[in-house]
Design a protein around this motif. Structure first.
Motif, PDB file in Angstrom:
ATOM      1  N   ASP A 182      -3.548   7.250   0.765  1.00 34.31           N
ATOM      2  CA  ASP A 182      -3.355   5.795   0.952  1.00 34.31           C
ATOM      3  C   ASP A 182      -2.125   5.442   1.445  1.00 34.31           C
ATOM      4  OD1 ASP A 182      -5.857   5.180   0.020  1.00 34.31           O
ATOM      5  OD2 ASP A 182      -5.108   5.296  -2.206  1.00 34.31           O
ATOM      6  N   ARG A 183      -0.972   6.175   1.141  1.00 33.05           N
ATOM      7  CA  ARG A 183       0.242   5.911   1.658  1.00 33.05           C
ATOM      8  C   ARG A 183       0.510   6.134   3.098  1.00 33.05           C
ATOM      9  NH1 ARG A 183       4.042   7.742  -3.492  1.00 33.05           N
ATOM     10  NH2 ARG A 183       2.988   5.905  -4.848  1.00 33.05           N
ATOM     11  N   ARG A 192       0.866  -1.084  -0.090  1.00 31.84           N
ATOM     12  CA  ARG A 192       0.029  -0.155   0.110  1.00 31.84           C
ATOM     13  C   ARG A 192       1.054   1.144   0.054  1.00 31.84           C
ATOM     14  NH1 ARG A 192      -3.761   1.308  -2.301  1.00 31.84           N
ATOM     15  NH2 ARG A 192      -4.865  -0.574  -1.634  1.00 31.84           N
ATOM     16  N   VAL A 193       2.080   1.131   0.685  1.00 29.15           N
ATOM     17  CA  VAL A 193       2.914   2.329   0.933  1.00 29.15           C
ATOM     18  C   VAL A 193       3.605   2.286  -0.405  1.00 29.15           C
ATOM     19  CG1 VAL A 193       4.737   3.470   1.952  1.00 29.15           C
ATOM     20  CG2 VAL A 193       3.002   2.426   3.273  1.00 29.15           C
ATOM     21  N   SER A 194       3.964   1.598  -1.187  1.00 27.53           N
ATOM     22  CA  SER A 194       4.840   1.614  -2.148  1.00 27.53           C
ATOM     23  C   SER A 194       3.910   2.030  -3.483  1.00 27.53           C
ATOM     24  CB  SER A 194       5.277   0.359  -2.546  1.00 27.53           C
ATOM     25  OG  SER A 194       4.524  -0.566  -2.778  1.00 27.53           O
ATOM     26  N   ARG A 195       2.774   1.579  -3.474  1.00 31.79           N
ATOM     27  CA  ARG A 195       1.903   1.723  -4.811  1.00 31.79           C
ATOM     28  C   ARG A 195       0.937   2.864  -4.761  1.00 31.79           C
ATOM     29  NH1 ARG A 195       0.830  -4.162  -7.425  1.00 31.79           N
ATOM     30  NH2 ARG A 195       2.848  -4.852  -7.235  1.00 31.79           N
ATOM     31  N   GLY A 196       0.654   3.340  -3.535  1.00 32.36           N
ATOM     32  CA  GLY A 196      -0.202   4.605  -3.477  1.00 32.36           C
ATOM     33  C   GLY A 196      -1.497   4.238  -3.604  1.00 32.36           C
ATOM     34  N   GLY A 244      -1.107   3.399   5.032  1.00 28.77           N
ATOM     35  CA  GLY A 244      -0.507   2.283   4.931  1.00 28.77           C
ATOM     36  C   GLY A 244       0.834   2.403   5.789  1.00 28.77           C
TER      37      GLY A 244
END
Length: 81
Positions: free
Chosen positions: A27-28, A18-22, A31
């Motif tokens: 959303d980050r 979730r943090v890496s993809r947005g 995450g």
């Protein structure tokens, strides 16, 4: 305890995705909150499993730093210095 550690580790992987993809900053941030709480839970489970009190201290520090990270990201998103 092993099952709890595995479930929490899987939850950490979902948080990293979730943090890496947005797809966006909100959303980050969500995450990161997930990562901080789940990471703390993993540390507490490990502290209990291996009977290492220092891991509890690390978990307390992680809990204390999580709001600072979230607030700084929100301030950055709004564009304030």
């Amino acid at each position: 305890m092993t099952v709890a550690a595995v479930v929490l580790a899987a939850n950490l992987l979902v948080g990293v995705l979730r943090v890496s993809r947005g797809p966006d900053v909100r959303d980050r941030i969500a995450g990161l909150i997930l990562l901080s709480t789940t990471g703390t839970a993993v540390l507490l489970v490990l502290a209990h499993t291996v009977d290492e009190p220092a891991l509890r201290v690390v978990a307390a520090v992680a809990v204390a730093l999580a709001p600072v990270i979230v607030v700084s990201l929100v301030v950055h998103e709004r564009g304030r210095p």
